[in-house]
Motif scaffolding. Structure first.
Motif, PDB file in Angstrom:
ATOM      1  N   THR A  66      61.260  66.269  12.274  1.00  0.00           N
ATOM      2  CA  THR A  66      61.793  67.603  12.606  1.00  0.00           C
ATOM      3  C   THR A  66      61.216  68.059  13.945  1.00  0.00           C
ATOM      4  O   THR A  66      60.244  67.477  14.449  1.00  0.00           O
ATOM      5  CB  THR A  66      61.426  68.627  11.522  1.00  0.00           C
ATOM      6  N   ASP A  67      61.806  69.099  14.508  1.00  0.00           N
ATOM      7  CA  ASP A  67      61.310  69.649  15.771  1.00  0.00           C
ATOM      8  C   ASP A  67      59.869  70.122  15.632  1.00  0.00           C
ATOM      9  O   ASP A  67      59.042  69.929  16.532  1.00  0.00           O
ATOM     10  CB  ASP A  67      62.189  70.835  16.208  1.00  0.00           C
ATOM     11  N   GLU A  68      59.569  70.729  14.503  1.00  0.00           N
ATOM     12  CA  GLU A  68      58.220  71.247  14.271  1.00  0.00           C
ATOM     13  C   GLU A  68      57.195  70.106  14.238  1.00  0.00           C
ATOM     14  O   GLU A  68      56.088  70.232  14.780  1.00  0.00           O
ATOM     15  CB  GLU A  68      58.211  72.030  12.945  1.00  0.00           C
ATOM     16  N   LYS A  69      57.556  68.976  13.646  1.00  0.00           N
ATOM     17  CA  LYS A  69      56.640  67.831  13.582  1.00  0.00           C
ATOM     18  C   LYS A  69      56.419  67.218  14.967  1.00  0.00           C
ATOM     19  O   LYS A  69      55.299  66.801  15.305  1.00  0.00           O
ATOM     20  CB  LYS A  69      57.183  66.775  12.627  1.00  0.00           C
ATOM     21  N   ILE A  70      57.480  67.165  15.777  1.00  0.00           N
ATOM     22  CA  ILE A  70      57.337  66.626  17.123  1.00  0.00           C
ATOM     23  C   ILE A  70      56.410  67.519  17.950  1.00  0.00           C
ATOM     24  O   ILE A  70      55.540  67.028  18.687  1.00  0.00           O
ATOM     25  CB  ILE A  70      58.711  66.505  17.818  1.00  0.00           C
ATOM     26  N   GLU A  71      56.550  68.835  17.839  1.00  0.00           N
ATOM     27  CA  GLU A  71      55.682  69.756  18.570  1.00  0.00           C
ATOM     28  C   GLU A  71      54.240  69.633  18.117  1.00  0.00           C
ATOM     29  O   GLU A  71      53.312  69.677  18.930  1.00  0.00           O
ATOM     30  CB  GLU A  71      56.177  71.199  18.393  1.00  0.00           C
ATOM     31  N   ARG A  72      54.027  69.471  16.814  1.00  0.00           N
ATOM     32  CA  ARG A  72      52.670  69.263  16.293  1.00  0.00           C
ATOM     33  C   ARG A  72      52.096  67.946  16.789  1.00  0.00           C
ATOM     34  O   ARG A  72      50.904  67.843  17.107  1.00  0.00           O
ATOM     35  CB  ARG A  72      52.679  69.293  14.763  1.00  0.00           C
ATOM     36  N   ALA A  73      52.936  66.920  16.854  1.00  0.00           N
ATOM     37  CA  ALA A  73      52.491  65.614  17.348  1.00  0.00           C
ATOM     38  C   ALA A  73      52.057  65.713  18.814  1.00  0.00           C
ATOM     39  O   ALA A  73      51.032  65.144  19.206  1.00  0.00           O
ATOM     40  CB  ALA A  73      53.608  64.584  17.194  1.00  0.00           C
ATOM     41  N   ILE A  74      52.815  66.449  19.628  1.00  0.00           N
ATOM     42  CA  ILE A  74      52.465  66.633  21.037  1.00  0.00           C
ATOM     43  C   ILE A  74      51.123  67.351  21.167  1.00  0.00           C
ATOM     44  O   ILE A  74      50.272  66.970  21.978  1.00  0.00           O
ATOM     45  CB  ILE A  74      53.582  67.420  21.765  1.00  0.00           C
ATOM     46  N   ALA A  75      50.915  68.386  20.345  1.00  0.00           N
ATOM     47  CA  ALA A  75      49.649  69.131  20.382  1.00  0.00           C
ATOM     48  C   ALA A  75      48.481  68.232  19.985  1.00  0.00           C
ATOM     49  O   ALA A  75      47.401  68.283  20.599  1.00  0.00           O
ATOM     50  CB  ALA A  75      49.731  70.342  19.461  1.00  0.00           C
ATOM     51  N   PRO A 229      51.611  64.158  12.436  1.00  0.00           N
ATOM     52  CA  PRO A 229      52.527  64.499  11.339  1.00  0.00           C
ATOM     53  C   PRO A 229      53.618  63.440  11.122  1.00  0.00           C
ATOM     54  O   PRO A 229      54.286  63.444  10.102  1.00  0.00           O
ATOM     55  CB  PRO A 229      53.132  65.830  11.796  1.00  0.00           C
ATOM     56  N   VAL A 230      53.787  62.556  12.113  1.00  0.00           N
ATOM     57  CA  VAL A 230      54.792  61.495  11.992  1.00  0.00           C
ATOM     58  C   VAL A 230      54.200  60.199  12.539  1.00  0.00           C
ATOM     59  O   VAL A 230      53.268  60.219  13.346  1.00  0.00           O
ATOM     60  CB  VAL A 230      56.080  61.826  12.778  1.00  0.00           C
ATOM     61  N   GLU A 231      54.747  59.089  12.108  1.00  0.00           N
ATOM     62  CA  GLU A 231      54.332  57.795  12.652  1.00  0.00           C
ATOM     63  C   GLU A 231      55.025  57.588  13.991  1.00  0.00           C
ATOM     64  O   GLU A 231      56.222  57.812  14.133  1.00  0.00           O
ATOM     65  CB  GLU A 231      54.711  56.674  11.683  1.00  0.00           C
TER      66      GLU A 231
END
Length: 416
Positions: A66-75, A229-231
């Motif tokens: 999800t968009d939220e997971k991608i943003e968390r991954a970037i952080a 949050p994601v692989e």
């Protein structure tokens, strides 16, 4: 009084000269060595180049991207990179699932890749297969040296401080598993499998095993930064050259030196003795900025250089305001010492107003910006503070000293 002023003035000039030499060439005194500032300041992607990595988030039917997971991954990636000592990385999202990471002047690309892309799912599992702790229960993690219980040999370990909830969970788990193994997993791989000797109720745990201090530090950093949050799968790793180009960078440095030299000459020709004083203060200003950038281990980019150039202009502008006020006071018939005091007093508010408003803008840029924009804000802020110090304090003291030297008390030497 005349000789004391000469001695003090020359002492200040000599100190500034020594600082300039150390900044440019370093200093080697026996066992102690100070390296040149240019070796301590890193250059950004646009000046030196580095490595670029493209990562792609992997979909899971039970847990979609999800968009939220991608943003968390970037952080999370940004926090991990900061822990590597790589400053001003450029991290951008591409499409729905890809993340592009540009690392300036990176030395160990493979280590950076392992740290950036590792999922870092941490969990403690008892012999029955129950997960008793996860990474969310960890408050802090540090790499330290700890003694093996059997041999007493010091070895690198990761010391964990648990949250209050985690400490309670761990106390119950260790109480129920005395003389049993609680294995520690990272991304489904066992990294340590200690046997519980007694209940642990102080909210602390330890990860040990065959690891170097660097590996322990990397593991502690991964735990602190939290799990991705994601692989992420690495799609591409490329080396990138400087956007400005090595030759262009050298030409820019040469142009900067010529520009500063022309400023020095102009100040002397137009303002005479005060212009010479301003040049001396400007040399100190440059030293302060360079030492400050080296101290905070800054990464210099084109926007950062722009911030320095802008602050140099403000430093010169502050001196111009002061000297014009002094000339006005001298034309009104005041004595040299009175004109200097009055000139600085009249110029003070104008200098403070212009510098403080610019400093506020720099703070806003730093707070809301990222990457090169933060670099611009940092160099601009350092430059502003250094220029205010040199213009208001150093220039004033030097002007008072030379005004007390009889041979230099002729008002014509001050542009009047």
């Amino acid at each position: 009084m005349n000789s004391k002023n000469i001695v003090k003035f020359m002492a200040i000039v000599i100190i500034i000269g020594i600082l300039s030499y150390v900044a440019a060439y370093g200093l080697d005194i026996g066992k102690y060595e100070i390296v040149p500032v240019k070796e301590l300041i890193k250059l950004g992607l646009d000046l030196r180049g580095g490595a670029e990595v493209v990562l792609e988030a992997q979909d899971n039917p039970d847990d979609p991207v999800t968009d939220e997971k991608i943003e968390r991954a970037i952080a999370t990636i940004r926090e991990r990179i900061d822990s590597l000592g790589v400053t001003e990385p450029v991290i951008t999202r591409q499409g729905d699932k890809k993340i592009r990471v540009s690392l300036p002047e990176i030395q160990d690309t493979q280590r950076a890749l392992e740290i950036i892309g590792k999922t870092a799912q941490l969990k403690f599992v008892d012999e029955a297969g129950n997960t008793v702790l996860t990474g969310n229960d960890i408050k802090d993690a540090k790499a330290v040296y700890g003694s093996q219980s059997a041999t007493g040999i010091q070895q690198p370990v990761v010391s964990l401080e648990l949250t209050s909830e985690g400490a309670e969970k761990f106390a119950i788990a260790t109480t129920n598993n005395v003389n049993k193994i609680i294995a520690i997993y990272l991304d489904e791989s066992i990294i340590s499998a200690p046997t519980v000797g007694e209940p642990i109720t102080d909210g602390r745990a330890q990860i040990s095993g065959s690891m170097t201090m660097e590996e322990a530090a990397d593991l502690a950093m991964l735990i602190r930064a939290g799990a991705l949050p994601v692989e992420l799968e690495t799609l591409q790793v490329t080396s990138i050259g400087p956007e400005l180009g090595a030759n262009s960078f050298e030409k820019s440095l040469t142009a900067g030196k010529i520009g500063i030299l022309l400023v020095f000459i102009f100040m002397i020709l137009y303002y005479r003795l005060p212009g010479l004083v301003a040049d001396i203060a400007l040399v100190l200003y440059i030293c302060i900025v360079l030492f400050a950038l080296a101290a905070i281990k800054a990464t210099l980019t084109l926007p950062g250089i722009a911030g320095i150039i802008l602050s140099v202009g403000m430093a010169v502008d502050a001196n111009v305001i002061i000297f014009e006020r002094i000339k006005e006071e001298l034309k009104l018939g005041k004595s040299l010492r009175a004109a200097i005091d009055s000139g600085f007093r009249r110029a003070f508010l104008a200098i403070i107003d212009s510098n403080v408003t610019t400093l506020i803008a720099a703070i806003v840029l730093f707070y809301f910006g990222s990457g090169p924009i933060k670099g611009f804000a940092v160099t601009l802020s350092i430059g502003i503070l250094a220029s205010m110090f040199t213009a208001i304090i150093v220039t004033k003291q030097l002007m008072k000293l030379i005004s007390g030297i009889k041979a230099l008390s002729n008002t014509k030497l001050y542009g009047a």
